[in-house]
Structure formats: structure tokens, C-alpha cells
Design a protein around this motif. Structure first.
Motif, PDB file in Angstrom:
ATOM      1  N   GLN A  64      15.955  -8.454   6.150  1.00  9.58           N
ATOM      2  CA  GLN A  64      17.288  -8.664   5.571  1.00  9.58           C
ATOM      3  C   GLN A  64      17.644  -7.557   4.577  1.00  9.58           C
ATOM      4  OE1 GLN A  64      18.914 -12.197   4.950  1.00  9.58           O
ATOM      5  NE2 GLN A  64      17.724 -13.310   6.449  1.00  9.58           N
ATOM      6  N   PRO A  65      18.765  -6.867   4.797  1.00  3.53           N
ATOM      7  CA  PRO A  65      19.157  -5.764   3.903  1.00  3.53           C
ATOM      8  C   PRO A  65      19.261  -6.206   2.445  1.00  3.53           C
ATOM      9  CG  PRO A  65      20.621  -5.919   5.811  1.00  3.53           C
ATOM     10  CD  PRO A  65      19.700  -7.072   5.904  1.00  3.53           C
ATOM     11  N   ILE A  66      19.702  -7.436   2.240  1.00  3.89           N
ATOM     12  CA  ILE A  66      19.911  -7.899   0.864  1.00  3.89           C
ATOM     13  C   ILE A  66      18.578  -7.974   0.100  1.00  3.89           C
ATOM     14  CG2 ILE A  66      19.908 -10.317   1.587  1.00  3.89           C
ATOM     15  CD1 ILE A  66      21.940 -10.904  -0.539  1.00  3.89           C
ATOM     16  N   ALA A  67      17.479  -8.290   0.836  1.00  3.62           N
ATOM     17  CA  ALA A  67      16.156  -8.355   0.206  1.00  3.62           C
ATOM     18  C   ALA A  67      15.681  -6.941  -0.127  1.00  3.62           C
ATOM     19  CB  ALA A  67      15.165  -9.044   1.134  1.00  3.62           C
ATOM     20  N   LEU A  68      15.914  -6.026   0.803  1.00  5.44           N
ATOM     21  CA  LEU A  68      15.531  -4.626   0.563  1.00  5.44           C
ATOM     22  C   LEU A  68      16.316  -4.057  -0.614  1.00  5.44           C
ATOM     23  CD1 LEU A  68      15.258  -3.201   4.149  1.00  5.44           C
ATOM     24  CD2 LEU A  68      13.460  -3.293   2.419  1.00  5.44           C
ATOM     25  N   GLU A  69      17.585  -4.425  -0.673  1.00  4.85           N
ATOM     26  CA  GLU A  69      18.439  -3.948  -1.756  1.00  4.85           C
ATOM     27  C   GLU A  69      17.892  -4.424  -3.112  1.00  4.85           C
ATOM     28  OE1 GLU A  69      21.120  -2.572  -4.357  1.00  4.85           O
ATOM     29  OE2 GLU A  69      20.646  -1.793  -2.351  1.00  4.85           O
ATOM     30  N   SER A  70      17.373  -5.671  -3.149  1.00 10.98           N
ATOM     31  CA  SER A  70      16.859  -6.168  -4.427  1.00 10.98           C
ATOM     32  C   SER A  70      15.599  -5.386  -4.837  1.00 10.98           C
ATOM     33  CB  SER A  70      16.613  -7.684  -4.386  1.00 10.98           C
ATOM     34  OG  SER A  70      15.527  -7.965  -3.549  1.00 10.98           O
ATOM     35  N   LEU A  71      14.788  -4.955  -3.856  1.00 14.56           N
ATOM     36  CA  LEU A  71      13.606  -4.147  -4.187  1.00 14.56           C
ATOM     37  C   LEU A  71      14.045  -2.782  -4.738  1.00 14.56           C
ATOM     38  CD1 LEU A  71      11.252  -4.786  -1.110  1.00 14.56           C
ATOM     39  CD2 LEU A  71      11.278  -5.960  -3.315  1.00 14.56           C
ATOM     40  N   ALA A  72      15.053  -2.189  -4.052  1.00 17.22           N
ATOM     41  CA  ALA A  72      15.546  -0.881  -4.492  1.00 17.22           C
ATOM     42  C   ALA A  72      16.116  -0.983  -5.906  1.00 17.22           C
ATOM     43  CB  ALA A  72      16.604  -0.382  -3.517  1.00 17.22           C
ATOM     44  N   LYS A  73      16.763  -2.100  -6.179  1.00 11.54           N
ATOM     45  CA  LYS A  73      17.385  -2.288  -7.500  1.00 11.54           C
ATOM     46  C   LYS A  73      16.308  -2.342  -8.597  1.00 11.54           C
ATOM     47  CE  LYS A  73      20.905  -5.208  -9.560  1.00 11.54           C
ATOM     48  NZ  LYS A  73      21.526  -6.512  -9.430  1.00 11.54           N
ATOM     49  N   VAL A  74      15.193  -3.005  -8.272  1.00 17.03           N
ATOM     50  CA  VAL A  74      14.101  -3.083  -9.243  1.00 17.03           C
ATOM     51  C   VAL A  74      13.599  -1.671  -9.562  1.00 17.03           C
ATOM     52  CG1 VAL A  74      11.729  -3.865  -9.609  1.00 17.03           C
ATOM     53  CG2 VAL A  74      13.379  -5.381  -8.553  1.00 17.03           C
ATOM     54  N   ALA A  82      12.634 -10.354  -7.099  1.00 19.91           N
ATOM     55  CA  ALA A  82      11.807  -9.139  -7.100  1.00 19.91           C
ATOM     56  C   ALA A  82      11.662  -8.739  -8.565  1.00 19.91           C
ATOM     57  CB  ALA A  82      12.485  -8.047  -6.292  1.00 19.91           C
ATOM     58  N   ALA A  83      10.409  -8.742  -9.052  1.00 19.23           N
ATOM     59  CA  ALA A  83      10.201  -8.455 -10.478  1.00 19.23           C
ATOM     60  C   ALA A  83       9.290  -7.242 -10.624  1.00 19.23           C
ATOM     61  CB  ALA A  83       9.587  -9.671 -11.160  1.00 19.23           C
ATOM     62  N   PRO A  84       9.618  -6.340 -11.579  1.00 24.41           N
ATOM     63  CA  PRO A  84       8.783  -5.144 -11.749  1.00 24.41           C
ATOM     64  C   PRO A  84       7.478  -5.474 -12.471  1.00 24.41           C
ATOM     65  CG  PRO A  84      10.518  -5.199 -13.406  1.00 24.41           C
ATOM     66  CD  PRO A  84      10.739  -6.401 -12.541  1.00 24.41           C
ATOM     67  N   LEU A  85       6.389  -4.896 -12.023  1.00 24.85           N
ATOM     68  CA  LEU A  85       5.133  -4.987 -12.759  1.00 24.85           C
ATOM     69  C   LEU A  85       4.877  -3.564 -13.250  1.00 24.85           C
ATOM     70  CD1 LEU A  85       3.080  -7.127 -10.186  1.00 24.85           C
ATOM     71  CD2 LEU A  85       4.218  -7.956 -12.238  1.00 24.85           C
ATOM     72  N   SER A  86       5.069  -3.358 -14.544  1.00 26.19           N
ATOM     73  CA  SER A  86       5.032  -1.985 -15.062  1.00 26.19           C
ATOM     74  C   SER A  86       3.611  -1.485 -15.232  1.00 26.19           C
ATOM     75  CB  SER A  86       5.747  -1.925 -16.407  1.00 26.19           C
ATOM     76  OG  SER A  86       7.048  -2.392 -16.225  1.00 26.19           O
ATOM     77  N   GLY A  87       3.430  -0.188 -15.003  1.00 28.58           N
ATOM     78  CA  GLY A  87       2.120   0.435 -15.196  1.00 28.58           C
ATOM     79  C   GLY A  87       1.957   0.865 -16.654  1.00 28.58           C
ATOM     80  N   SER A  88       0.785   1.415 -16.980  1.00 29.89           N
ATOM     81  CA  SER A  88       0.515   1.763 -18.373  1.00 29.89           C
ATOM     82  C   SER A  88       1.443   2.873 -18.879  1.00 29.89           C
ATOM     83  CB  SER A  88      -0.954   2.171 -18.529  1.00 29.89           C
ATOM     84  OG  SER A  88      -1.276   3.093 -17.509  1.00 29.89           O
ATOM     85  N   VAL A  89       1.906   3.732 -17.944  1.00 30.53           N
ATOM     86  CA  VAL A  89       2.783   4.817 -18.404  1.00 30.53           C
ATOM     87  C   VAL A  89       4.261   4.417 -18.387  1.00 30.53           C
ATOM     88  CG1 VAL A  89       1.299   6.826 -17.986  1.00 30.53           C
ATOM     89  CG2 VAL A  89       2.587   5.814 -16.085  1.00 30.53           C
ATOM     90  N   GLY A  90       4.554   3.209 -18.071  1.00 32.87           N
ATOM     91  CA  GLY A  90       5.935   2.727 -18.232  1.00 32.87           C
ATOM     92  C   GLY A  90       6.700   2.552 -16.947  1.00 32.87           C
ATOM     93  N   GLY A  91       6.495   3.324 -15.912  1.00 40.80           N
ATOM     94  CA  GLY A  91       7.277   3.203 -14.667  1.00 40.80           C
ATOM     95  C   GLY A  91       6.916   1.940 -13.908  1.00 40.80           C
ATOM     96  N   VAL A  92       7.684   1.651 -12.828  1.00 36.28           N
ATOM     97  CA  VAL A  92       7.379   0.471 -12.008  1.00 36.28           C
ATOM     98  C   VAL A  92       6.198   0.823 -11.101  1.00 36.28           C
ATOM     99  CG1 VAL A  92       8.251  -1.121 -10.271  1.00 36.28           C
ATOM    100  CG2 VAL A  92       9.769  -0.310 -12.067  1.00 36.28           C
ATOM    101  N   GLU A  93       5.081   0.156 -11.336  1.00 30.63           N
ATOM    102  CA  GLU A  93       3.897   0.469 -10.544  1.00 30.63           C
ATOM    103  C   GLU A  93       3.848  -0.416  -9.298  1.00 30.63           C
ATOM    104  OE1 GLU A  93      -0.838   0.229 -11.218  1.00 30.63           O
ATOM    105  OE2 GLU A  93       0.347   0.920 -12.913  1.00 30.63           O
TER     106      GLU A  93
END
Ligand SMILES: Nc1ncnc2c1ncn2[C@@H]1O[C@H](COP(=O)(O)OP(=O)(O)OP(=O)(O)O)[C@@H](O)[C@H]1O
Ligand SMILES: [Mg+2]
Length: 354
Positions: A52-62, A87-98
């Protein structure tokens, strides 16, 4: 985040959950997710699992915003269900979305309940509106053109009484339904003599309308045991079922009420109500216990029905862990059966009864 931690994190979540890397490849998935998609998910690309494009879009948004994104998804997997996807970001130690934690919460039941609630409110408003409109019209006529017309006044007062009584019946039935809903999980414990209940109902129906007199025949053996139940509630059930048989059958034809004990399962007592009449087409039968459902709306209203009788009957019988079946043939008649329990048994609450 090591693989072990990812697996444990996914496992700890009680709904379908998937952990993805920034290129949307699946790193971990819990058993709820694998069951839902009926596949081993680890190593697959997300897009191959959920197109579903809407699910992919939510990942891209994260990835873009580094913030949680949610969307509603309807999936046609084993059955058609609606989910709140997160879709929730799990951040890495350097700050970006890991990593991204993707979960699916099944919200089909809430949507269904909300829809049922709004349909119910719309139905109640509609049912109250017609007697109210009629009452307002009559009052206006009485204040205006019919002010000095004694005969018209009599007629209009009677009409007002009918409409007010209809609203009162509706409110009583609604209250009765909401009380029943509150105690549905508490099975009644009294012992009730079904024959006496049915005889009383038949007598009161005969007294209510001359055309109902002498139409109901009760057939029973003398040895039918008492059933476990609530006398007033069972009176309401048989009042509705026998009245329905009288109302929706050919005038003057007999209604047969049979009370019998099941010869194999002796703690089952069956009451059947049989009429000869118009019957009910098969597509209507499963819907009879819905609130306000009537096969012929105009006719039922005209006879004074609220369309809540079968809904109340079903709630009472659910509380009694009893079973209700309706068999009918168009143009021939209807046979309604109620199966009640004569005494408590340890397996009562597990019985598969509607
Ligand atoms: N024995 C029957 N034969 C034919 N139709 C029936 C029979 N029993 C019920 N129905 C149909 O099922 C509908 C729902 O029945 P229900 O008892 O809920 O409402 P009602 O009788 O119209 O109103 P109320 O019970 O509030 O007086 C009826 O309007 C009627 O169309
Ligand atoms: Mg009825």
C-alpha cells in the motif's frame, strides 16, 4: 541496536510489529506480524510485504521528519480488517533514524462499534421524529382551524394519545434494552414455570385485542421441568414472540405453542411458536434481531410496533444462555424456537448458544 535486542523488542509488542532499516528492509518481526502476513518476514523488503502506497509514504515521512507517522489501512489478508498503522523512528546514537518500528493495531471493532452507535442514534431520532411531527401538526390544527370544532377535537386528542403512547413505548423499550445490556453477563438464577408464563401471556394478549382471543393453542406434557430464568424477562420474550405470531399471520388462523423436554438432553426445554401466515423471506431472517429492523416498516408501525421486540428478545435469551432459531416459508408461516436450560450445569457458561 543488535539483532538480539531487535528481536526482543519486536517480541515484547503485543500486536503485529516489524523493525526496518532505513532502506525499508525487515530486520525483525514478531509472531503476530508473521501470522498476519502468513510469511517469514526477516530479510524481505517492506514493499513486497505491504504494497500500500500510504504505508510506504508513512515510512518515507519518518525518514524525512524523524517523527512518528500514522495512517489508517484496510488490508484484505485472511479477512478484511482495518488497522491503525504506526511508523516510529528508533534513533541511533548519532541522532539520525537508524531503524523504524512499524506496528499495526486492529481497529475494526472500534470502527464497527462507532458505526453501530451512529446508526442507532439516527434510528432513534428518526423513530421519535415521526410521532413528534404528527403531534406538532395536530396541536397547530387544534389551536387554529379546529379550535371550535368539538368533533375534530375529540379525534385529534385520540391521535395525540396514540402518538404519545408510541413514544412512551419506544422510550420504555430503549430503557429495557440498555438495562439488559448492562446485566447480560449475569445469568439469572430463579426457577420459572414456563407453562404458567405462556398461559399468562396468552390470557393478557387475548384481553388486549378481541381478534387475538381463542387463537393460541398450548400443547405440552405435564412433566416439563421448571427452567432457570427470570420470570419477568421470559414473560417479555413470549409476549413478543406470540404477539408477533398473532400480528403477522393470517387473521383467524391458529397459533400453536409447544413446550417440550428434549428426550436426549433432558436439561433442554424447547418452546416453539408456530403460525400460519405470510412468513419471512430468508434474506430477512438473520436481521430480525437488529434494532428497529422490520420486514414491512409501514405495517409494523401502523400496528404500533417499535421494531425493538426481537432485539430485546435476543438480549434476554443471551442472558439466559438460551438459543433462538427462526424457520420460515414465504406464504406458509413461521416457526420460532427457544431452547432454555432446566437447571444449572457446570458447563453452562461455555455453551455455544446464540
Ligand atoms: N411470526 C412472524 N411472521 C412474519 N414476520 C415476523 C414474525 N415475527 C417477526 N416478524 C417480522 O420481524 C420484524 C421484527 O419483529 P419485532 O418483534 O422486533 O418488531 P415488531 O413486532 O414490529 O415491533 P414490537 O415488537 O416492538 O411490537 C417485524 O416487524 C416483522 O416484520
Ligand atoms: Mg414484536
Amino acid at each position: 541496536m543488535d539483532q538480539n535486542f531487535q528481536n526482543n523488542l519486536a517480541k515484547a509488542i503485543p500486536i503485529p510489529a516489524i523493525i526496518l532499516d532505513p532502506s525499508f528492509r525487515i530486520l525483525a518481526a514478531n509472531k503476530h506480524a508473521e501470522k498476519l502476513f502468513e510469511a517469514e518476514l526477516i530479510g524481505l523488503d517492506f514493499v513486497r510485504v505491504l504494497r500500500q502506497p500510504i504505508a510506504l509514504e508513512s515510512l518515507a515521512k519518518v525518514m524525512r521528519t524523524r517523527k512518528q507517522a500514522t495512517c489508517k489501512l484496510t488490508l484484505n489478508l485472511q479477512t478484511r480488517r482495518t488497522y491503525l498503522a504506526s511508523a516510529a523512528p528508533l534513533s541511533g546514537s548519532v541522532g539520525g533514524v537508524e531503524h523504524i518500528l512499524f506496528t499495526l493495531q486492529d481497529i475494526s471493532a472500534e470502527i464497527k462499534a462507532e458505526k453501530a452507535r451512529s446508526t442507532f442514534v439516527a434510528n432513534v431520532s428518526h423513530e421519535l421524529r415521526s410521532p413528534l411531527t404528527s403531534l406538532i401538526g395536530v396541536v397547530e390544527t387544534l389551536k387554529g382551524p379546529a379550535r371550535n370544532d368539538e368533533k375534530a377535537r375529540e379525534r385529534f386528542l385520540e391521535l395525540m394519545q396514540d402518538e404519545a403512547e408510541r413514544m412512551s413505548r419506544l422510550v420504555e423499550d430503549l430503557l429495557s434494552l440498555s438495562k439488559l445490556e448492562a446485566k447480560e453477563h449475569l445469568p439469572p438464577r430463579d426457577r420459572v414455570n414456563l407453562l404458567k408464563v405462556v398461559q399468562m401471556v396468552v390470557r393478557s394478549l387475548a384481553a388486549s385485542k378481541p381478534e387475538y382471543d381463542n387463537r393460541v393453542e398450548i400443547i405440552t406434557t405435564e412433566t416439563v421441568p421448571m427452567v432457570r430464568g427470570d420470570k419477568d424477562e421470559l414473560t417479555e420474550v413470549f409476549q413478543n414472540l406470540i404477539e408477533n405470531a398473532l400480528k403477522y399471520s393470517t387473521p383467524g388462523t391458529p397459533i400453536i405453542v409447544r413446550i417440550s423436554q428434549n428426550s436426549e438432553m433432558q436439561n433442554r426445554i424447547t418452546v416453539t411458536i408456530q403460525d400460519i401466515g405470510e412468513g419471512i423471506a430468508p434474506e430477512h431472517i438473520p436481521r430480525l434481531t437488529e434494532r428497529f429492523y422490520r420486514v414491512d416498516k409501514g405495517r409494523s408501525r401502523q400496528i404500533g410496533g417499535t421494531g425493538l421486540g426481537m432485539a430485546i428478545t435476543k438480549h434476554i435469551l443471551n442472558r439466559h444462555r438460551a438459543r433462538l432459531t427462526v424457520k420460515s416459508k414465504r406464504g406458509k408461516g413461521t416457526l420460532v424456537s427457544v431452547i432454555l436450560m432446566s437447571k444449572p450445569s457446570p458447563t453452562d457458561d461455555n455453551d455455544e448458544l446464540s
